[in-house]
Design a protein around this motif. Sequence first.
Motif, PDB file in Angstrom:
ATOM      1  N   LYS A 191       0.874  -1.192   0.007  1.00 58.28           N
ATOM      2  CA  LYS A 191       0.005  -0.117   0.141  1.00 58.28           C
ATOM      3  C   LYS A 191       0.891   1.403   0.091  1.00 58.28           C
ATOM      4  CE  LYS A 191      -0.370  -0.286   4.751  1.00 58.28           C
ATOM      5  NZ  LYS A 191      -1.223  -0.314   6.336  1.00 58.28           N
ATOM      6  N   CYS A 192       0.287   2.376  -0.402  1.00 54.91           N
ATOM      7  CA  CYS A 192       0.980   3.486  -0.399  1.00 54.91           C
ATOM      8  C   CYS A 192       1.554   3.936   0.960  1.00 54.91           C
ATOM      9  CB  CYS A 192       0.157   4.715  -1.249  1.00 54.91           C
ATOM     10  SG  CYS A 192      -0.304   4.487  -2.750  1.00 54.91           S
ATOM     11  N   GLY A 193       2.780   4.571   1.248  1.00 53.73           N
ATOM     12  CA  GLY A 193       3.168   4.741   2.242  1.00 53.73           C
ATOM     13  C   GLY A 193       3.967   3.720   2.996  1.00 53.73           C
ATOM     14  N   GLY A 194       3.895   2.645   2.523  1.00 53.02           N
ATOM     15  CA  GLY A 194       4.539   1.336   2.842  1.00 53.02           C
ATOM     16  C   GLY A 194       6.001   1.415   2.821  1.00 53.02           C
ATOM     17  N   LYS A 195       6.748   0.385   3.531  1.00 51.58           N
ATOM     18  CA  LYS A 195       8.206   0.079   3.306  1.00 51.58           C
ATOM     19  C   LYS A 195       8.347  -1.406   3.371  1.00 51.58           C
ATOM     20  CE  LYS A 195       9.496   2.673   6.984  1.00 51.58           C
ATOM     21  NZ  LYS A 195      10.311   3.252   7.890  1.00 51.58           N
ATOM     22  N   TYR A 196       8.922  -2.100   2.313  1.00 50.07           N
ATOM     23  CA  TYR A 196       8.980  -3.388   2.207  1.00 50.07           C
ATOM     24  C   TYR A 196      10.394  -3.824   1.707  1.00 50.07           C
ATOM     25  CZ  TYR A 196       4.065  -2.356   1.896  1.00 50.07           C
ATOM     26  OH  TYR A 196       2.767  -1.854   2.263  1.00 50.07           O
ATOM     27  N   PHE A 197      10.742  -5.084   2.149  1.00 47.88           N
ATOM     28  CA  PHE A 197      11.903  -5.704   1.481  1.00 47.88           C
ATOM     29  C   PHE A 197      11.587  -6.983   1.120  1.00 47.88           C
ATOM     30  CE2 PHE A 197      12.394  -7.004   5.759  1.00 47.88           C
ATOM     31  CZ  PHE A 197      13.053  -8.088   5.704  1.00 47.88           C
ATOM     32  N   VAL A 198      12.368  -7.606   0.185  1.00 47.41           N
ATOM     33  CA  VAL A 198      12.259  -8.892  -0.261  1.00 47.41           C
ATOM     34  C   VAL A 198      13.712  -9.888  -0.778  1.00 47.41           C
ATOM     35  CG1 VAL A 198      11.733  -8.246  -2.787  1.00 47.41           C
ATOM     36  CG2 VAL A 198      11.224 -10.497  -1.935  1.00 47.41           C
ATOM     37  N   LYS A 199      13.715 -10.934  -0.124  1.00 46.74           N
ATOM     38  CA  LYS A 199      15.083 -11.621  -0.064  1.00 46.74           C
ATOM     39  C   LYS A 199      14.822 -12.302  -1.554  1.00 46.74           C
ATOM     40  CE  LYS A 199      17.469 -12.479   3.986  1.00 46.74           C
ATOM     41  NZ  LYS A 199      17.516 -13.497   4.924  1.00 46.74           N
ATOM     42  N   ILE A 206       7.291   3.545  -0.788  1.00 44.88           N
ATOM     43  CA  ILE A 206       6.244   4.013  -1.532  1.00 44.88           C
ATOM     44  C   ILE A 206       5.492   5.247  -1.008  1.00 44.88           C
ATOM     45  CG2 ILE A 206       4.049   3.339  -2.666  1.00 44.88           C
ATOM     46  CD1 ILE A 206       4.684   0.408  -1.923  1.00 44.88           C
ATOM     47  N   GLY A 207       5.494   6.431  -1.738  1.00 45.82           N
ATOM     48  CA  GLY A 207       5.066   7.575  -1.342  1.00 45.82           C
ATOM     49  C   GLY A 207       3.717   7.363  -0.897  1.00 45.82           C
ATOM     50  N   GLU A 208       3.280   8.135   0.349  1.00 40.04           N
ATOM     51  CA  GLU A 208       1.865   7.806   0.723  1.00 40.04           C
ATOM     52  C   GLU A 208       1.085   8.691  -0.222  1.00 40.04           C
ATOM     53  OE1 GLU A 208       1.885  11.811   3.697  1.00 40.04           O
ATOM     54  OE2 GLU A 208       2.738  10.038   4.364  1.00 40.04           O
ATOM     55  N   ASN A 209       1.314   9.667  -1.007  1.00 40.74           N
ATOM     56  CA  ASN A 209       0.098  10.202  -1.944  1.00 40.74           C
ATOM     57  C   ASN A 209       0.019   9.165  -3.218  1.00 40.74           C
ATOM     58  OD1 ASN A 209      -0.224  11.984   0.117  1.00 40.74           O
ATOM     59  ND2 ASN A 209       0.971  13.532  -0.729  1.00 40.74           N
ATOM     60  N   GLY A 210       0.818   8.170  -3.260  1.00 42.01           N
ATOM     61  CA  GLY A 210       0.761   7.492  -4.759  1.00 42.01           C
ATOM     62  C   GLY A 210       2.157   7.434  -5.360  1.00 42.01           C
ATOM     63  N   ILE A 211       1.971   6.968  -6.602  1.00 44.07           N
ATOM     64  CA  ILE A 211       3.025   6.897  -7.250  1.00 44.07           C
ATOM     65  C   ILE A 211       2.981   7.594  -8.752  1.00 44.07           C
ATOM     66  CG2 ILE A 211       4.027   4.906  -6.231  1.00 44.07           C
ATOM     67  CD1 ILE A 211       2.804   3.041  -8.250  1.00 44.07           C
ATOM     68  N   GLU A 212       1.828   8.149  -8.967  1.00 44.10           N
ATOM     69  CA  GLU A 212       1.645   8.680 -10.370  1.00 44.10           C
ATOM     70  C   GLU A 212       2.315   9.859 -10.672  1.00 44.10           C
ATOM     71  OE1 GLU A 212      -0.613   8.443  -7.984  1.00 44.10           O
ATOM     72  OE2 GLU A 212      -1.764   6.579  -8.963  1.00 44.10           O
ATOM     73  N   SER A 226       0.714  -4.986  -7.649  1.00 43.92           N
ATOM     74  CA  SER A 226       0.053  -5.085  -6.561  1.00 43.92           C
ATOM     75  C   SER A 226      -0.504  -3.476  -6.021  1.00 43.92           C
ATOM     76  CB  SER A 226       1.054  -5.460  -5.357  1.00 43.92           C
ATOM     77  OG  SER A 226       0.567  -5.621  -4.027  1.00 43.92           O
ATOM     78  N   LEU A 227      -0.008  -2.517  -6.476  1.00 44.44           N
ATOM     79  CA  LEU A 227      -0.373  -1.298  -6.218  1.00 44.44           C
ATOM     80  C   LEU A 227      -1.743  -0.839  -7.241  1.00 44.44           C
ATOM     81  CD1 LEU A 227       2.726   0.797  -5.672  1.00 44.44           C
ATOM     82  CD2 LEU A 227       0.889   0.389  -3.877  1.00 44.44           C
ATOM     83  N   GLY A 228      -2.081  -1.668  -7.930  1.00 44.77           N
ATOM     84  CA  GLY A 228      -3.192  -1.480  -8.724  1.00 44.77           C
ATOM     85  C   GLY A 228      -2.908  -0.887 -10.189  1.00 44.77           C
ATOM     86  N   LYS A 229      -1.577  -0.777 -10.481  1.00 45.71           N
ATOM     87  CA  LYS A 229      -1.342  -0.301 -11.719  1.00 45.71           C
ATOM     88  C   LYS A 229      -1.191  -1.321 -12.830  1.00 45.71           C
ATOM     89  CE  LYS A 229      -0.844   3.385  -9.450  1.00 45.71           C
ATOM     90  NZ  LYS A 229      -2.014   4.351  -9.524  1.00 45.71           N
ATOM     91  N   SER A 230      -1.227  -0.596 -14.260  1.00 48.98           N
ATOM     92  CA  SER A 230      -1.164  -1.481 -15.264  1.00 48.98           C
ATOM     93  C   SER A 230       0.425  -1.677 -15.698  1.00 48.98           C
ATOM     94  CB  SER A 230      -1.807  -1.008 -16.455  1.00 48.98           C
ATOM     95  OG  SER A 230      -1.195   0.397 -16.847  1.00 48.98           O
TER      96      SER A 230
END
Length: 428
Positions: free
Chosen positions: A45-53, A64-70, A290-294
């Motif tokens: 989700k927007c505003g989240g911080k994540y990592f993946v091995k 991810i910016g809290e106001n979106g990524i547009e 996952s953010l709903g983008k195409s």
Amino acid sequence: MSTIKELNEFIKKSISPFHTACAAADEFRQSGFEELISGEKWNVKCGGKYFVKIYESSIAAFTIGENGIETGKLRIAAAHTDFPCFKIKPSASIMENGYHKLNTEVYGGAILNTWLDRPLSIAGRAAVRGKDCFSSESVMVDFAKPVLVIPNVAIHMNKSVNKGIELNSQKDMLPLADSIIKENMEKADLEERISELLHIPKKSILDYELYIYQYEQGEVTGFDNTLFSAPRLDNLTSVKACIDGITDADVRKEGINAVVFFDNEEVGSRTKQGAASNIFPMMLEKLYLSLGKSREDYINAVINGSIVSVDVAHALHPDSPEKNDITNKPVLNGGTVIKLAAGQTYANDAQSSALIRCLAEKSETKCQTFVNRSDMAGGSTLGAILSSVLPMRTIDIGIPLLAMHSARELMGVNDQESLKKLLTCYFT
């Protein structure tokens, strides 16, 4: 000096690519990042911080910016987790002439003679029997003490040693583990030692990926404490600076920040966990979906985004200045180096270089340039490789280094702080 102390602590933990990924994961967790699983469905989700091995020796992290990524652009910094060393072969134990040696092969472009007569240890992972053939378990391995040494031949038996000796990697570089002083010690091969270390039956160990690492710790040196000598500066300086950059920066209101640390750069990056793989582009696309983008949104973000590839650079050598370019002379404590090559072994163009110069001004740090001598082939790094599978504007930068690919390398104490500030500015 606090930045160097933090770097030194990170180096102590990062004794194999697997341990580097774990050390990075620990820092992300401490900074509030949530772990994602690469092969499972993501719910970000927007505003989240994540990592993946990624296959245990590579790792990526995102904010991810809290106001979106547009409108905010995609900003990526990349480095690598591996380092030149020796990898232990299967059936490694050699018991002969009263000694226990290990059979190894060189990993990457190591300066072989710098590994002689040093206390060495072993780290990596073991594959342990699981519930079925498709589900073996990985167990981290670290002997955590000096267990090996590669001894020189005495000068009395090698009179011309100071004239230069070519070392044979199969004959001259096999590390000595023990002097066999008891008959039953011959049965204590490497697999038995791993079994004892992990407290599991020897028959449960199906395979291993083990590396030899230089055990001695980093030290600040110089009359005025201006230098830092340590193992694995290539490329843990970059990994640590990228971690600090993305965790110290204020999360942008819009857009995505990302760092990714690949394995196998020192052997060409052409692996599933290397920069030549599609694995990181897949992780990025998965994030956007996952953010709903195409897919078109993802492609547009890539085209408009930027990558800073962070790996160490060659400093002007004090005793061999003629090895350097005649007008571009990066020095220790001279600030972050922009790495340029007409043949694109370093990824660069004028606009990406301009970005770094502007960031250096904004972060009030110094900036310098490295270019190879025109009559000397230079090295390469992952920037150009990554930008070929993820076509974004890319620039290679790093701190200046002496004795690159030695068992111990040398840097200026101020340069880590400069790189950290520049990357923090990049992600802000």
